[in-house]
Design a protein around this motif. Structure first.
Motif, mmCIF file in Angstrom:
data_model
loop_
_atom_site.group_PDB
_atom_site.id
_atom_site.type_symbol
_atom_site.label_atom_id
_atom_site.label_comp_id
_atom_site.label_asym_id
_atom_site.label_seq_id
_atom_site.Cartn_x
_atom_site.Cartn_y
_atom_site.Cartn_z
ATOM 1 N N HIS A 59 0.828 -1.207 0.000
ATOM 2 C CA HIS A 59 0.000 0.000 0.000
ATOM 3 C C HIS A 59 0.862 1.257 0.000
ATOM 4 C CE1 HIS A 59 -4.040 -1.519 0.132
ATOM 5 N NE2 HIS A 59 -3.740 -2.352 1.115
ATOM 6 N N ASP A 60 1.971 1.251 0.722
ATOM 7 C CA ASP A 60 2.858 2.411 0.772
ATOM 8 C C ASP A 60 3.508 2.695 -0.582
ATOM 9 O OD1 ASP A 60 2.270 2.793 3.412
ATOM 10 O OD2 ASP A 60 4.119 1.860 4.167
ATOM 11 N N ARG A 61 3.670 1.662 -1.413
ATOM 12 C CA ARG A 61 4.238 1.840 -2.744
ATOM 13 C C ARG A 61 3.222 2.387 -3.737
ATOM 14 N NH1 ARG A 61 7.225 -3.547 -4.368
ATOM 15 N NH2 ARG A 61 5.289 -4.403 -3.600
ATOM 16 N N GLY A 62 1.972 2.601 -3.309
ATOM 17 C CA GLY A 62 0.972 3.243 -4.157
ATOM 18 C C GLY A 62 -0.078 2.322 -4.742
ATOM 19 N N TYR A 63 -0.047 1.048 -4.406
ATOM 20 C CA TYR A 63 -1.058 0.118 -4.904
ATOM 21 C C TYR A 63 -2.272 0.183 -3.978
ATOM 22 C CZ TYR A 63 2.790 -1.712 -7.656
ATOM 23 O OH TYR A 63 3.833 -1.842 -8.521
ATOM 24 N N GLU A 64 -3.458 0.461 -4.558
ATOM 25 C CA GLU A 64 -4.639 0.696 -3.736
ATOM 26 C C GLU A 64 -5.497 -0.548 -3.540
ATOM 27 O OE1 GLU A 64 -5.830 3.340 -6.566
ATOM 28 O OE2 GLU A 64 -4.455 4.893 -5.944
ATOM 29 N N ASP A 65 -5.808 -1.252 -4.615
ATOM 30 C CA ASP A 65 -6.717 -2.393 -4.545
ATOM 31 C C ASP A 65 -5.906 -3.685 -4.604
ATOM 32 O OD1 ASP A 65 -9.016 -3.853 -4.493
ATOM 33 O OD2 ASP A 65 -9.511 -3.555 -6.598
ATOM 34 N N LEU A 66 -5.820 -4.387 -3.471
ATOM 35 C CA LEU A 66 -5.014 -5.601 -3.378
ATOM 36 C C LEU A 66 -5.887 -6.810 -3.066
ATOM 37 C CD1 LEU A 66 -2.069 -4.312 -1.160
ATOM 38 C CD2 LEU A 66 -2.108 -4.523 -3.634
ATOM 39 N N GLN A 67 -5.472 -7.963 -3.581
ATOM 40 C CA GLN A 67 -6.058 -9.242 -3.190
ATOM 41 C C GLN A 67 -4.966 -10.034 -2.492
ATOM 42 O OE1 GLN A 67 -7.492 -11.215 -6.679
ATOM 43 N NE2 GLN A 67 -9.487 -10.225 -6.576
ATOM 44 N N VAL A 68 -5.286 -10.578 -1.321
ATOM 45 C CA VAL A 68 -4.324 -11.345 -0.537
ATOM 46 C C VAL A 68 -4.877 -12.746 -0.337
ATOM 47 C CG1 VAL A 68 -3.068 -11.477 1.636
ATOM 48 C CG2 VAL A 68 -3.592 -9.249 0.657
ATOM 49 N N SER A 69 -4.056 -13.763 -0.642
ATOM 50 C CA SER A 69 -4.458 -15.141 -0.393
ATOM 51 C C SER A 69 -3.308 -15.862 0.302
ATOM 52 C CB SER A 69 -4.832 -15.853 -1.694
ATOM 53 O OG SER A 69 -3.728 -15.923 -2.547
ATOM 54 N N PHE A 70 -3.657 -16.781 1.208
ATOM 55 C CA PHE A 70 -2.638 -17.547 1.923
ATOM 56 C C PHE A 70 -3.268 -18.778 2.553
ATOM 57 C CE2 PHE A 70 -4.245 -14.377 4.863
ATOM 58 C CZ PHE A 70 -4.524 -15.111 5.999
ATOM 59 N N ASN A 71 -2.426 -19.714 2.946
ATOM 60 C CA ASN A 71 -2.826 -20.892 3.722
ATOM 61 C C ASN A 71 -2.220 -20.738 5.106
ATOM 62 O OD1 ASN A 71 -3.968 -21.994 1.394
ATOM 63 N ND2 ASN A 71 -2.073 -23.020 0.843
ATOM 64 N N SER A 72 -2.939 -21.164 6.124
ATOM 65 C CA SER A 72 -2.379 -21.088 7.471
ATOM 66 C C SER A 72 -2.313 -22.472 8.086
ATOM 67 C CB SER A 72 -3.217 -20.147 8.356
ATOM 68 O OG SER A 72 -4.484 -20.674 8.541
#
Length: 77
Positions: A59-72
């Motif tokens: 977000h600090d690099r200027g990307y506004e709309d992010l999708q995050v996926s992960f396994n826990s």
């Protein structure tokens, strides 16, 4: 006891629904929105604070709309 976050993938998603035509000097809508995806980060981490820092960095690099996926995984010692 710890929680391990595996296969983290942070992707920037840009959706364009219109474009500007110089000849007619108007915005014209696409029939279907143009979606562009760019993978920003792929890795693993050991705690939620580290995951937060990865997302905040994007977000600090200027990307506004992010999708995050992960396994826990929950690991017991």
């Amino acid at each position: 006891m710890s929680i391990y976050y595996d296969n983290i993938k942070i992707t920037y998603v840009k959706t364009e629904s219109t474009y500007y035509d110089d000849k007619t000097k108007k915005h014209i809508k696409y029939k279907t929105p143009k979606i562009t995806r760019k993978v920003l980060f792929e890795d693993s981490c050991f705690d939620i604070g580290e995951l937060y820092l990865f997302i905040k960095n994007c977000h600090d690099r200027g990307y506004e709309d992010l999708q995050v996926s992960f396994n826990s995984k929950h690991e017991l010692y």
